[in-house]
Write an enzyme that holds these catalytic residues in place. Structure first.
Site, short mmCIF file in Angstrom:
data_model
loop_
_atom_site.label_atom_id
_atom_site.label_comp_id
_atom_site.label_asym_id
_atom_site.label_seq_id
_atom_site.Cartn_x
_atom_site.Cartn_y
_atom_site.Cartn_z
N LEU A 75 0.80 -1.22 0.00
CA LEU A 75 0.00 0.00 0.00
C LEU A 75 0.83 1.28 0.00
O LEU A 75 0.30 2.37 0.20
CB LEU A 75 -0.97 -0.01 1.18
CG LEU A 75 -1.94 -1.21 1.19
CD1 LEU A 75 -2.83 -1.18 2.41
CD2 LEU A 75 -2.75 -1.26 -0.09
N CYS A 76 2.13 1.15 -0.24
CA CYS A 76 2.99 2.33 -0.34
C CYS A 76 2.83 2.99 -1.71
O CYS A 76 2.66 2.31 -2.72
CB CYS A 76 4.46 1.95 -0.15
SG CYS A 76 4.92 1.74 1.56
N HIS A 77 2.92 4.31 -1.71
CA HIS A 77 2.86 5.06 -2.96
C HIS A 77 4.24 5.08 -3.62
O HIS A 77 5.26 5.13 -2.93
CB HIS A 77 2.45 6.51 -2.68
CG HIS A 77 1.06 6.64 -2.18
ND1 HIS A 77 0.74 6.51 -0.85
CD2 HIS A 77 -0.10 6.89 -2.83
CE1 HIS A 77 -0.57 6.67 -0.70
NE2 HIS A 77 -1.11 6.91 -1.88
N MET A 113 8.60 4.59 5.39
CA MET A 113 8.75 3.21 4.91
C MET A 113 9.99 3.07 4.03
O MET A 113 10.66 2.03 4.05
CB MET A 113 7.50 2.76 4.16
CG MET A 113 6.27 2.63 5.05
SD MET A 113 6.52 1.65 6.55
CE MET A 113 7.00 0.07 5.87
N GLU A 114 10.31 4.10 3.27
CA GLU A 114 11.51 4.07 2.44
C GLU A 114 12.76 4.03 3.30
O GLU A 114 13.69 3.26 3.02
CB GLU A 114 11.52 5.28 1.50
CG GLU A 114 10.52 5.19 0.37
CD GLU A 114 9.05 5.35 0.79
OE1 GLU A 114 8.18 4.97 -0.02
OE2 GLU A 114 8.77 5.83 1.91
N ASP A 128 23.64 -11.58 3.58
CA ASP A 128 23.78 -12.39 2.37
C ASP A 128 25.25 -12.54 1.97
O ASP A 128 25.69 -13.64 1.63
CB ASP A 128 23.00 -11.77 1.22
CG ASP A 128 23.13 -12.57 -0.06
OD1 ASP A 128 22.85 -13.79 -0.02
OD2 ASP A 128 23.50 -11.98 -1.09
#
Length: 158
Positions: A75-77, A113-114, A128
């Site tokens: 739901l992020c733009h 969120m970014e 990793d």
């Protein structure tokens, strides 16, 4: 108490409509910690890791992740970020790498969120690249440090 903005009146998930909001300068910073044994950390610091420059790769991965957050979080733009910065700090006393991100834009929605995605993917990239020499590396304490801009105002972590 605040309401969830991504839930409609029927309890269904929806992307928030930001079309009528005014553009403002928005910033957010986040952090994460990667804990490993001293031998693994020394291998990274000395540049003797067989996969190459772990920190440079993690930095680029974090930047790329911030730019693609909208593809990962449903739901992020999609955002036109104007700045993404990733800092990596070696904490030799605790055998940790502290990762901090800063994201910035002029837009209608925040960049929290970014910033969080950037540190998360940078930490995952360190894991990793190092999992062949140590599998029990710990990624922890991912959190938002700061956000500014928008109607909800500023936030600073305690």
């Amino acid at each position: 108490m605040h309401q969830f903005t991504h839930i409609n009146t029927n309890g269904e998930a929806n992307m928030v409509d930001v079309s009528i909001k005014q553009d403002t300068i928005r910033t957010a910073s986040a952090e994460a910690f990667v804990t490993m044994n001293s031998e693994t950390l020394q291998m990274i610091i000395s540049g003797n890791h067989h996969k190459g420059d772990v920190f440079a790769t993690a930095r680029i991965a974090g930047i790329q992740a911030a730019k693609r957050t909208w593809e990962l979080i449903p739901l992020c733009h999609p955002l036109l970020l104007s700045k993404i910065e990733i800092q990596l700090e070696v904490l030799t006393a605790t055998n940790q790498v502290r990762i901090e991100s800063l994201c910035k834009l002029s837009g209608k929605t925040g960049v929290e969120m970014e910033a969080l995605t950037a540190v998360s993917v940078a930490a995952l990239t360190i894991y990793d690249m190092c999992k062949a020499v140590q599998k029990d590396i710990l990624i922890e304490n991912i959190r938002l440090l700061h956000k500014s801009g928008g109607k909800s105002g500023d936030f600073n972590a305690a």
